[in-house]
Design an enzyme around this catalytic site. Structure first.
Site, short mmCIF file in Angstrom:
data_model
loop_
_atom_site.label_atom_id
_atom_site.label_comp_id
_atom_site.label_asym_id
_atom_site.label_seq_id
_atom_site.Cartn_x
_atom_site.Cartn_y
_atom_site.Cartn_z
N GLU A 214 0.87 -1.18 0.00
CA GLU A 214 0.00 0.00 0.00
C GLU A 214 0.90 1.22 0.00
OE1 GLU A 214 -3.02 -0.22 -0.58
OE2 GLU A 214 -3.34 -2.34 -0.20
N CYS A 248 -2.06 9.20 2.57
CA CYS A 248 -1.60 8.63 1.29
C CYS A 248 -2.55 8.93 0.14
CB CYS A 248 -1.40 7.12 1.43
SG CYS A 248 -2.87 6.21 1.95
#
Length: 470
Positions: A214, A248
């Protein structure tokens, strides 16, 4: 072998022995474990909020409760509710060539799963992978970020009181993280930068460990000509200032129609002055995690200015506090690709704004760069939205919203290309941490074996006719 490496090996082997002793915890046991963890997490909410604020220098309770704690509790609740269904064997069609047998897919625990958590959401991004792996029946080693020691201490207490035999927490710097990722895990999930993600994948490959990465990258926003600019400004401010942009999937740069750029900047500045009028002294603005990351953001601003960028500060008061590593919103116009702010993931309240005359300019720019973790479209023209959706690739895609796509429990979350690989959340997360085992069940009556052994001509003719017919 270093002391740290030896200790990691011992912790790993202990969990592996635990798994070997009980390789398939029953579903009731897993649910009981998840409920215990959820209960401890809820009981520790005040301690977690205080700890996160200490780790950041100052973090709003909104960012911890809404961004960290609630998504984690929601994810655990979702796992508890759906685990009995997800864990059932999946019946599949056997086909005439396997008659009279049955075919199933059984979901087995993989073993000891490794999770490397980042600092920006030290509760959610640490525990959601952990609880998903536990729901799939695994044991877990969790590497916590060295940037969040106070939060880590509370998490240690939560784990000790709920799932100490199944989860081991590890703390340490990047050197220990490298040793951690070299362990022979059954699966490894890493959340962090693309640069480090490549190193993690390289280390895991030596053990043929499957990985879920991720990562991040530069998540763009495209504003369509029919968008309401006031609504757009609200959405952008929420996306960019939540957790001070240290997310993110935070918007990394904006494409706006040329005729709307001035309007957008005006609205962003007005809204910022309304909601963050005290600048770096505002109590609704989270600090940058460390002096190092604060300085990195300041360097981006200096670099952009040196390369011809115009830095827009919405307030007359100072927007920077080096001592407390606090930074307010900074907009950048006259942007070019040579600027670091357009080459690196920003991870802070700095927003470059680019303008386009034709929508294709923005789309082509996005497609010419690494696939982002998130792509945002603000506007209502269905034709344009469908066009952007079809011709671009991104880990997630959101229209007239921002950040919240990550909180949807029933859909997978993950990147593509340089923004990551693999998924978790929901049933995709359960399957990520499970081995889908092909299972063929044949009973006492199974004439197929004898016919195949004899290479019976009629059987060959029958199967040839069945499968090769037009």
């Amino acid at each position: 072998m270093s002391v740290e490496k030896q200790q990691l090996n011992e912790q790993f082997n202990e969990l592996k022995a635990q798994f070997s002793a009980q390789p398939y915890p029953d579903i009731k046991q897993r649910i009981r474990l998840l409920k215990q963890l959820k209960s401890q997490l809820i009981a520790a909410q005040d301690a977690l909020t205080d700890a996160c604020s200490k780790d950041f220098g100052y973090r709003t309770s909104f960012d911890t409760i809404l961004g960290d704690l609630l998504p984690t509790v929601k994810a655990i609740t979702d796992l508890i509710n759906h685990l009995p269904t997800w864990s059932r064997a999946s019946k599949r069609a056997a086909g005439i060539s396997l008659w009279p047998s049955k075919v199933l897919v059984n979901y087995q625990p993989k073993g000891v799963v490794g999770v490397v958590a980042p600092w920006n959401y030290p509760i959610q991004l640490a525990l959601i992978p952990v609880v998903t792996a536990l729901a799939a029946g695994n044991r877990v080693m969790l590497k916590l970020s060295e940037y969040t020691p106070h939060t880590n201490a509370v998490l240690q207490q939560i784990v000790a009181q709920s799932c100490a035999k199944d989860v081991t927490l590890v703390e340490g710097n990047s050197q220990l993280a490298a040793q951690f990722t070299s362990l022979p895990f059954a699966h490894l999930l890493f959340t962090g930068s693309t640069h480090v993600g490549k190193q993690v994948m390289s280390a895991a490959s030596k053990n043929l460990t499957p990985v879920t990465l991720e990562l991040g990258g530069k998540s763009p926003v495209i504003i369509l000509p029919d968008a309401n600019i006031k609504t757009v400004a609200k959405t952008l401010l929420f996306g960019k200032l939540t957790n001070a942009g240290q997310i993110c999937v935070a918007p990394d740069y904006v494409w706006v129609p040329e005729t709307m750029q001035h309007q957008l900047i005006q609205q962003l500045c007005e809204l910022y002055r309304k909601h963050f009028k005290q600048g770096v002294e505002a109590k609704n603005l989270t600090s940058i995690i460390s002096a190092q990351h604060y300085q990195r953001l300041c360097d981006y601003l200096h670099d952009a200015e040196n390369l011809g960028g115009q830095i827009i500060n919405p307030l007359t008061v100072t927007q920077q506090d080096a001592l407390k590593h606090r930074l307010g919103l900074h907009l950048i116009t006259n942007v070019n690709e040579q600027m670091k702010v357009m080459q690196e993931e920003i991870f802070g309240p700095v927003l470059p704004i680019l303008s386009y005359r034709e929508l294709g300019e923005a789309v082509n720019y996005i497609n010419d760069h690494a696939h982002p973790l998130a792509l945002y479209v603000l506007g209502h023209d269905r034709t344009n939205i469908e066009y952007i959706s079809q011709v671009t690739q991104s880990g997630t895609f959101a229209v007239n919203d921002m950040l919240m796509q990550v909180t949807a429990e029933q859909v997978p979350f993950g990147g593509i290309g340089e923004s990551g690989m693999g998924h978790y959340h929901g049933i995709e997360g359960f399957k990520t941490f499970s081995h889908a085992r092909n299972t063929l069940l044949s009973g006492k009556f199974n004439p197929r074996i004898g016919l195949l052994l004899k290479q019976y001509p009629l059987l060959v003719k029958l199967l040839t006719w069945w499968y090769l017919r037009k």
